[in-house]
Scaffold this active site. Structure first.
Site, PDB file in Angstrom:
ATOM      1  N   ARG A 139      46.227  43.268  33.277  1.00 24.62           N
ATOM      2  CA  ARG A 139      45.372  42.963  32.110  1.00 24.62           C
ATOM      3  C   ARG A 139      44.204  43.935  32.144  1.00 24.62           C
ATOM      4  NH1 ARG A 139      40.419  42.744  31.696  1.00 24.62           N
ATOM      5  NH2 ARG A 139      39.668  40.748  32.433  1.00 24.62           N
ATOM      6  N   GLU A 146      40.182  43.152  40.258  1.00 23.28           N
ATOM      7  CA  GLU A 146      39.797  43.600  38.917  1.00 23.28           C
ATOM      8  C   GLU A 146      40.995  43.595  37.986  1.00 23.28           C
ATOM      9  OE1 GLU A 146      36.400  44.604  38.321  1.00 23.28           O
ATOM     10  OE2 GLU A 146      37.151  44.251  36.309  1.00 23.28           O
ATOM     11  N   ASP A 166      36.116  39.806  37.130  1.00 22.31           N
ATOM     12  CA  ASP A 166      36.282  39.270  35.778  1.00 22.31           C
ATOM     13  C   ASP A 166      35.905  37.792  35.705  1.00 22.31           C
ATOM     14  OD1 ASP A 166      37.473  41.661  34.469  1.00 22.31           O
ATOM     15  OD2 ASP A 166      38.889  41.375  36.112  1.00 22.31           O
ATOM     16  N   ASN A 206      27.739  43.294  30.363  1.00 21.52           N
ATOM     17  CA  ASN A 206      28.922  43.790  31.064  1.00 21.52           C
ATOM     18  C   ASN A 206      28.706  43.579  32.555  1.00 21.52           C
ATOM     19  OD1 ASN A 206      30.656  45.839  32.473  1.00 21.52           O
ATOM     20  ND2 ASN A 206      31.304  46.191  30.372  1.00 21.52           N
TER      21      ASN A 206
END
Ligand code: NAD
Ligand code: LMR
Ligand code: MG
Length: 643
Positions: free
Chosen positions: A233, A322, A346, A534
């Site tokens: 992903r 990750e 994430d 972020n």
């Protein structure tokens, strides 16, 4: 003409404490925001702490030994700072020129060219790093296309790591979107076609049984941080297989530039367990295994073998998971989080970053952090990012005195089938089930907004444009200053743009996005400054903190204090501009503060085995002294002398 840079630094460098901007002395190595009226920023660190093959890179040097000011010196002087302990290299001649960790290109001095036997292999004129940087910037800025800029920068990365990280540190705001999100998304999509030189390691399903030995193929003994993905992903782009390698590379560039981990201490890794991306399975240029992904125990065996191999060779390494698909990410994290030093960026990094942004947004609204427990929070997307954010916000509410029931009641989590509720319990993961509501299962986003009047909406759906005009206008009807965070990456997957959010809320929203957006000119003539929410604001500092203090695990509380440190960094000036995250140009200082907070938490829980009395006396200075600073250090040839 040689003179000390210290006075200029005293005038020019700034850092904040408790939201204020303060001028600091030259002894600090912080990278401060650039200002047109100030001399170029210099970071002041040097030899001793950050050791490579028995020599040095890193630690602070006293003022009197500082490098001459590059502004005023001749064009090939000042390539080095004085009194730096040289690095002894086990190779010479062209080997050094082709080693990006040691190569300085035209900046090699005459003596060094003789010493290391490459006189004549380089053009005669010598330049300092400042001129080299200027030349690189000219090339990057002349190129309008972001992916071509990315290629130019990564070519520099492959040739000369010192110059590459110097450019990133000195121009973080400009360079981050090129080497990281959003351009890294395109770089991943085209990775096999753009592939030039090896960087990092690949462990494939065909390497089963060999990984414990394979890790010894990596030339560095002191790896501190590994970022690993299985490519399943990649951002919001789905399964990109080994093409996902761009993500660990980009994250680790930030570990070095934004966190101050030296480049020889980082290792990007892809686990190639196949791909289910039909296009890649038949792409003749694809560089990964062209077979369906391993599933079930075969998949987890690969993960296990890799983690054991890495932890065996580098027992203190931090492993950052990750961009693993959500069906595996939490399982992997749960399995290893108490066994090895690891975290999932994430899930946990995004959670901590979002908490910091929300605390900033509450401050912008004039509310206290305690009011987090009074919010109605709509989370759109129930994958690892969405549920990670829900978990961290929930923990923060508990931290601020809410009961578990009160805290849970603040959340409305939705996926493409609408509001998560008890009617789907059997089909929800434990993390999702925890936030399932008792009724109203399947309500659409607009129905949730109109019935429950959320005060914030956070998008982690990877569906570009999901926040429609109607939805946001409805939110703005019920809430004076709605908090709107479309966090999906890259830009094409953002749930709405900054311009849309501003327009649909008549400029009243508090906005932050996963990928950067340009400032928006509002109808009243004012400028709206969107900031980027972020996880890059969190992971470098976590990494620096846990690796410096010798922590054995990354705890939830470390993430919480990291979020607080990030939130506290936000200055009143930034808040006044509508920002809820600090300027990217300050990220190195942010990472230092995050690292200090993490170390303090490690000390509190007895996880700080590596720290001495002296280190503990001033943690800020200690972390600062350990941060890698890309400068050219003299090289000498390593020899065995026999008499
Ligand atoms: N800003 C950041 O720092 C940051 C950090 C991590 C992840 N992200 C981004 O978040 C996104 C999601 O990441 P993830 O790992 O959770 O991925 P994921 O694919 O596991 O999760 C996506 C979720 O969205 C849901 N969804 C899909 N279509 C939807 C729709 N129409 N309406 C509502 N929900 C829908 C899916 O069911 C799933 O629950 C990615 O784009 C990623 O780049 C951003
Ligand atoms: O990589 C990013 O920019 C953030 C995050 O880790 C993501 O997966 O989107
Ligand atoms: Mg990610």
């Amino acid at each position: 003409m040689l003179r000390s840079a210290a006075p200029m630094l005293r005038r020019g460098m700034a850092r904040r404490t408790s939201g204020r901007v303060k001028v600091i002395g030259a002894a600090s190595t912080a990278v401060a925001p650039s200002s047109p009226s100030l001399p170029p920023r210099r970071t002041m660190t040097s030899g001793g702490g950050d050791r490579l093959r028995g020599s040095s890179w890193g630690e602070s040097i006293p003022d009197e030994h500082r490098e001459p000011d590059e502004e005023t010196e001749g064009e090939w002087e000042g390539c080095y700072r004085k009194f730096l302990t040289p690095i002894s290299v086990g190779s010479r001649g062209v080997e050094i020129l082709y080693n990006p960790l040691f190569n300085k290109g035209a900046a090699f001095k005459g003596g060094e060219r003789d010493r290391l036997r490459f006189r004549g292999l380089l053009p005669p004129r010598r330049m300092n790093i400042k001129i080299q940087k200027e030349r690189a910037l000219l090339e990057i800025r002349a190129e309008p296309d972001m992916i071509r800029k990315h290629i130019i920068l990564e070519d520099i990365h492959d040739r000369n790591e010192t110059l590459y990280h110097r450019i990133l540190i000195d121009h973080m705001e400009e360079m981050a979107p090129i080497i990281y999100t959003p351009t890294v998304g395109q770089a991943c999509s085209e990775f096999s076609v753009l592939y030039r030189r090896p960087r990092g390691m690949y462990f494939s399903a065909e390497d089963r049984g060999h990984m414990a030995a394979m890790v010894y193929n990596w030339p560095q003994n002191d790896v501190r941080v590994i970022v690993v993905t299985d490519g399943s992903r990649i951002l919001g782009l789905g399964d990109l297989g080994i093409n996902g390698m761009g993500i660990p590379i980009g994250k680790l560039s930030l570990y070095c530039a934004a966190g101050g981990i030296a480049p020889h201490r980082v290792l990007p890794v892809v686990l190639d367990v196949g791909t289910d991306n039909p296009a890649l399975l038949k792409d003749k240029f694809y560089l990964g295994l062209q077979r369906p992904r391993l599933q079930g125990s075969a998949y987890y065996q690969v993960i296990d073998e890799f983690i054991n191999a890495a932890a065996h060779r580098w027992p203190n390494v931090l492993i950052q998971f990750e961009d693993f698909s959500s069906d595996k990410a939490q399982t992997i994290l749960n399995k290893y989080r108490n066994e090895v030093l690891c975290f999932n960026d994430d899930i946990q990094g995004t959670g901590a970053t979002s908490l910091a942004g929300i605390l900033g947004a509450l401050r912008a609204r004039g509310e206290s952090p305690r009011s987090l427990g009074d919010q109605r929070i709509l989370i759109v997307g129930a994958g690892s990012a969405g549920m990670g954010v829900a978990q961290v916000l929930y923990q923060a509410m508990i931290e601020h005195g809410r009961s578990p029931e009160e805290a849970k009641d603040c959340f409305f989590v939705a996926d493409e089938r609408g509001l998560l509720a008890s009617d789907r319990l059997g089909r929800l993961s434990p993390e999702q089930a925890m936030f399932a509501r008792d009724g109203d299962g399947g309500l659409s986003l607009r129905e949730i907004v109109n019935k429950y009047k959320p005060t914030m909406i956070l998008g982690m759906s990877a569906v570009g444009g999901l926040f429609t005009e109607d939805l946001i206008r409805d939110m703005a009807k019920h809430c004076d200053r709605p908090i709107i965070f479309p966090l999906s990456n890259p830009t094409s997957k953002a749930e709405c743009t900054a311009e849309q959010a501003v327009k649909w809320t008549d400029g009243r929203c508090i906005f932050a996005s996963g990928s950067p957006f340009d400032p928006v000119e509002m109808e009243n003539g004012k400028t709206f400054y969107p900031t980027q929410c972020n996880n890059m604001f969190i992971f470098p500092g976590i990494g620096v903190g846990v690796t410096l203090c010798g922590a054995k695990t990354v705890t939830d509380r470390m993430l919480y204090v990291a979020a607080e440190a990030l939130a506290n960094y936000l200055s009143e000036e930034e808040l006044a501009l509508g920002k809820v995250f600090p300027n990217l140009s300050t990220i190195r200082d942010v990472s230092k503060k995050v690292a200090v907070a993490v170390i303090e938490e490690a000390i509190r829980t007895g996880q700080s085995s590596k720290l001495s009395e002296k280190d503990l006396r001033d943690l800020d200075a200690f972390v600062q002294s350990k941060m890698y600073d890309p400068i050219y250090v003299p090289l000498i040839e390593k020899r065995t002398i026999t008499i």
